[in-house]
Design a protein around this motif. Structure first.
Motif, PDB file in Angstrom:
ATOM      1  N   ASP A 151      -6.070 -10.752  -9.070  1.00 23.33           N
ATOM      2  CA  ASP A 151      -7.147  -9.800  -8.877  1.00 23.33           C
ATOM      3  C   ASP A 151      -6.824  -8.288  -8.457  1.00 23.33           C
ATOM      4  N   VAL A 152      -6.062  -8.464  -7.109  1.00 23.57           N
ATOM      5  CA  VAL A 152      -5.598  -7.120  -6.518  1.00 23.57           C
ATOM      6  C   VAL A 152      -4.257  -7.225  -5.710  1.00 23.57           C
ATOM      7  N   TYR A 153      -4.246  -8.122  -4.844  1.00 21.12           N
ATOM      8  CA  TYR A 153      -3.246  -7.943  -3.985  1.00 21.12           C
ATOM      9  C   TYR A 153      -1.825  -8.540  -4.526  1.00 21.12           C
ATOM     10  N   TRP A 193       7.497  -8.300   5.241  1.00 24.25           N
ATOM     11  CA  TRP A 193       6.434  -8.583   4.045  1.00 24.25           C
ATOM     12  C   TRP A 193       5.434  -7.786   4.153  1.00 24.25           C
ATOM     13  N   ALA A 194       4.456  -7.237   3.054  1.00 30.40           N
ATOM     14  CA  ALA A 194       3.589  -6.558   2.892  1.00 30.40           C
ATOM     15  C   ALA A 194       2.408  -6.998   2.064  1.00 30.40           C
ATOM     16  N   ASN A 195       1.251  -6.562   2.206  1.00 32.68           N
ATOM     17  CA  ASN A 195       0.028  -6.916   1.267  1.00 32.68           C
ATOM     18  C   ASN A 195      -0.289  -5.380   0.930  1.00 32.68           C
ATOM     19  N   THR A 196      -0.273  -5.356  -0.498  1.00 26.73           N
ATOM     20  CA  THR A 196      -0.987  -4.158  -0.841  1.00 26.73           C
ATOM     21  C   THR A 196      -1.151  -4.205  -2.342  1.00 26.73           C
ATOM     22  N   GLY A 197      -1.759  -3.412  -2.922  1.00 23.28           N
ATOM     23  CA  GLY A 197      -2.114  -3.222  -4.482  1.00 23.28           C
ATOM     24  C   GLY A 197      -0.872  -2.714  -5.449  1.00 23.28           C
ATOM     25  N   GLN A 198      -0.129  -2.100  -4.769  1.00 20.65           N
ATOM     26  CA  GLN A 198       1.169  -1.445  -5.929  1.00 20.65           C
ATOM     27  C   GLN A 198       2.354  -1.743  -5.161  1.00 20.65           C
ATOM     28  N   GLU A 199       3.380  -1.611  -6.085  1.00 23.43           N
ATOM     29  CA  GLU A 199       4.755  -2.118  -5.766  1.00 23.43           C
ATOM     30  C   GLU A 199       5.233  -1.175  -4.805  1.00 23.43           C
ATOM     31  N   VAL A 200       5.009   0.040  -5.119  1.00 21.63           N
ATOM     32  CA  VAL A 200       5.816   1.200  -4.258  1.00 21.63           C
ATOM     33  C   VAL A 200       5.067   1.384  -2.949  1.00 21.63           C
ATOM     34  N   ASP A 201       3.696   0.993  -2.799  1.00 20.03           N
ATOM     35  CA  ASP A 201       3.144   0.896  -1.326  1.00 20.03           C
ATOM     36  C   ASP A 201       3.702  -0.241  -0.519  1.00 20.03           C
ATOM     37  N   ALA A 202       3.956  -1.327  -1.233  1.00 20.47           N
ATOM     38  CA  ALA A 202       4.409  -2.834  -0.944  1.00 20.47           C
ATOM     39  C   ALA A 202       5.858  -2.347  -0.130  1.00 20.47           C
TER      40      ALA A 202
END
Length: 156
Positions: free
Chosen positions: A129-131, A47-56
């Motif tokens: 919102d962001v995440y 799992w990941a929490n981030t603002g963009q799909e590539v970063d996730a």
């Protein structure tokens, strides 16, 4: 005594009535083992929490590798080898420079974890919102990662 109780109740009501502006992702999901391939690689849901799909995707790969290297107490199927590759305490702390370079953007880690396109599972739950709270099926090449750690003198 009544004043104290009414003050506490009022404070609780005031704090409980406010709705959050966004749903914070303070909770974490546990990495889950889905299976083991014939080449010894492990299929994990990370799992990941981030603002963009590539970063996730990249964050999920790093999380899966960190779990295999240091944690390895993930949930899931019992066929997975859930012993950490680096069981010695403080290995991460004692080799901070090495692991900072290893896990940097486009670092060595990306050779040992790939998004498993065969299953193609991606669970995107976008917060408006962001995440992005995202779970990905990641294949971790455990044997190659173990050899890399041995070749670099991190494990014995």
């Amino acid at each position: 005594m009544k004043n104290k109780v009414s003050l506490i109740v009022t404070a609780l009501l005031l704090t409980a009535c406010g709705s959050p502006k966004y749903a914070p992702n303070y909770y974490t999901h546990q990495t889950e083992c889905i299976g083991v391939e014939l080449d010894g690689s492990q299929i994990l849901r990370a799992w990941a929490n981030t603002g963009q799909e590539v970063d996730a995707i990249e964050a999920a790969k790093r999380n899966a590798i960190k779990e295999v290297l240091f944690g390895a107490n993930y949930a899931g199927k019992p066929l997975c080898d859930n012993k950490p590759l680096l069981p010695v305490p403080n290995t991460l702390t004692n080799n901070q420079g090495y692991f900072a370079k290893f896990f940097q953007s486009n670092g060595e880690y990306f050779k040992y974890a790939v998004l498993n396109e065969v299953d193609g599972e991606k669970d995107f739950k976008k917060n408006p919102d962001v995440y992005i709270k995202a779970g990905f099926v990641i294949r971790v090449y455990r044997a190659a990662l173990k050899q890399k750690m041995a070749d670099d003198g991190i494990s014995k």
